[in-house]
Scaffold this active site. Structure first.
Site, short mmCIF file in Angstrom:
data_model
loop_
_atom_site.label_atom_id
_atom_site.label_comp_id
_atom_site.label_asym_id
_atom_site.label_seq_id
_atom_site.Cartn_x
_atom_site.Cartn_y
_atom_site.Cartn_z
N ASN A 127 6.24 16.52 11.86
CA ASN A 127 6.16 16.41 10.40
C ASN A 127 6.61 15.04 9.89
OD1 ASN A 127 5.37 19.16 10.16
ND2 ASN A 127 7.50 19.80 10.36
N HIS A 183 6.66 30.17 3.66
CA HIS A 183 7.36 29.89 4.92
C HIS A 183 8.36 30.99 5.25
CE1 HIS A 183 10.21 27.71 7.59
NE2 HIS A 183 9.09 27.20 8.05
N GLU A 222 4.66 27.56 -2.08
CA GLU A 222 4.79 26.21 -1.52
C GLU A 222 3.78 25.32 -2.21
OE1 GLU A 222 5.08 25.83 2.83
OE2 GLU A 222 5.16 28.01 2.92
N SER A 253 2.46 25.04 5.03
CA SER A 253 2.75 24.44 6.32
C SER A 253 1.77 24.82 7.42
CB SER A 253 4.16 24.84 6.77
OG SER A 253 4.28 26.25 6.85
N ASP A 295 8.45 25.30 -3.24
CA ASP A 295 8.97 24.62 -2.04
C ASP A 295 8.09 23.40 -1.78
OD1 ASP A 295 9.81 23.75 0.41
OD2 ASP A 295 9.63 25.67 1.42
N HIS A 339 6.52 20.02 2.44
CA HIS A 339 5.47 19.21 3.06
C HIS A 339 4.79 18.27 2.07
CE1 HIS A 339 5.58 21.16 7.02
NE2 HIS A 339 5.93 22.23 6.34
N LYS A 393 11.31 16.02 7.03
CA LYS A 393 9.88 15.87 7.33
C LYS A 393 9.44 14.47 6.94
CE LYS A 393 9.00 20.83 7.01
NZ LYS A 393 10.42 21.24 6.87
#
Length: 403
Positions: free
Chosen positions: A65, A154, A195, A199, A224, A227, A258
């Site tokens: 990541n 996640h 998210e 992910s 979230d 990423h 990440k």
């Protein structure tokens, strides 16, 4: 032999027998537990799902990541070392939780800087993204409230939701009609958790539609940004800020392990949320704080991100190149709908996905298969992570091997 001596000897024998019996029971118990664990591991191995730790330093990275390459950045490493050397802090460890001995002036200053960077009122640092999500979702929705989560969130968000006493429902991935149906039926204070970049699929949440729905039904939106941090936004602030929606999102989770290449995380939002988490988030209250070195690394990574805008441009350029070449060289294949650095080729079947990943690794590329039950059966995949440091020639070679 006198009566007293006889009784003492008898007591000694009884105690000896009891001790022997106890030791035998403990040995038997220990043996049964280890046997049980071996059986469970053997079952997992037979199913082809046994996880093992292994290094891959000799392979070209299409797995991590580290989207911007900050984890391998010499400039960032030197900045962290210099900050550590010149720091006034005279201890290497946090020495306790933030509520005991672990709170520092540095932590206060860093959180103020993070709040400003992420365009919000306050920030609270957690030891990891997992800790942040578990702490936030377990304590925020209470009994009588409703927590609505996207079905692809996640595992850390799932675990936090499971610890909450709120009524929890999942809605179909990025399906606003399904979410609205559940919002109509929700009771108490309603929270929606998603998210910004997922992910396992690499696709984005429809944030504009989400904030509109949440505003309409009085729900608090939790996003979230794990990423998206570093990858999106003018200075890497994430998708929420990139879209100018920070005033309409109640809480965001930004992780630093990440795109930023260091460690730790922060929950950002209104000041009252920070105060609430300090009092009720168990993963914050009952854990030793991050040490000063980690806090300095987080600060340096954010400063580096503002000074190193080319890395973000490069990663998006590489993603576009990868998608173009994949379309040309792999017609008829199925990829997830992603414009992010996470590109996933669907290879149904655990064995098939493993075989493709093994071929890539034999060719010198660190690419991993994502297997069921981590993803649904039939959605097994090759997860390819694109980085700013990957070259077009490396991308060409990887696609040639897959082809």
């Amino acid at each position: 032999m006198g009566l007293f001596t006889f009784l003492a000897l008898l007591l000694h024998i009884i105690l000896l027998l009891a001790k022997t019996s106890y030791l035998c029971c403990m040995l038997s118990f220990s043996t049964s537990v280890t046997t049980l664990l071996r059986h469970r591991l053997a079952d997992r191995q037979q199913a082809g799902l046994l996880r093992q730790l292994r290094t891959s330093d000799s392979l070209v990275d299409f797995c991590s990541n580290d989207y911007l390459g900050f984890a391998r950045s010499t400039a960032l490493k030197e900045a962290i070392q210099q900050a550590d050397l010149t720091s006034v802090h005279d201890r290497t460890g946090a020495t306790g939780s933030r509520l005991l001995a672990g709170h520092t002036v540095l932590a206060d200053a860093l959180e103020a800087e993070l709040a400003s960077f992420y365009h919000t009122e306050a920030a609270l640092v957690f030891n990891s993204g997992y800790d942040a999500n578990v702490g936030l979702l377990s304590c925020l929705p209470q009994r009588g409230d409703t927590l609505l989560t996207d079905e692809l969130i996640h595992a850390s968000m799932i675990d936090g939701a499971r610890l909450s006493y709120a009524t929890r429902h999942r809605f179909s991935h990025n399906d606003m009609n399904d979410l609205e149906n559940k919002l109509r039926q929700a009771t108490g204070q309603v929270f929606v958790a998603v998210e910004s970049v997922y992910s396992m699929d690499g696709d984005q949440a429809p944030l504009h539609e989400l904030v509109d729905l949440c505003d309409r039904y009085g729900a608090a939106l939790i996003v979230d940004e794990a990423h998206a941090t570093g990858v999106y936004g003018r200075n890497g602030e994430g998708l929420v800020v990139a879209f100018g929606l920070q005033e309409r999102v109640f809480a965001r989770v930004h992780t630093f392990g990440k795109g930023l290449g260091v460690h730790g995380a922060a929950v950002v939002g209104p000041a009252v949320l920070r105060d609430y988490l300090i009092n009720f988030a168990r993963s914050f209250v009952y854990t030793t704080a991050l040490p000063p070195h980690s806090l300095l690394a987080i600060r340096c990574a954010h400063q580096h991100m503002q000074n190193e805008s080319t890395a973000q441009q490069e990663v998006h350029k590489r993603v576009r190149y990868f998608k173009q070449k994949a379309d040309e060289r792999l017609p008829g294949t199925t990829w997830t709908d992603s414009a992010s650095p996470i590109q996933c080729l669907i290879v149904p079947g655990n064995d098939n996905a493993r075989q493709v990943a093994a071929k890539a690794q034999q060719g010198g590329f660190d690419v991993r298969a994502i297997l069921s039950p981590t993803v649904p059966v039939g959605q097994e995949r090759l997860r390819v992570c694109i980085h700013a440091f990957n070259t077009e020639e490396e991308i060409d070679r990887l696609l040639h091997i897959i082809q």
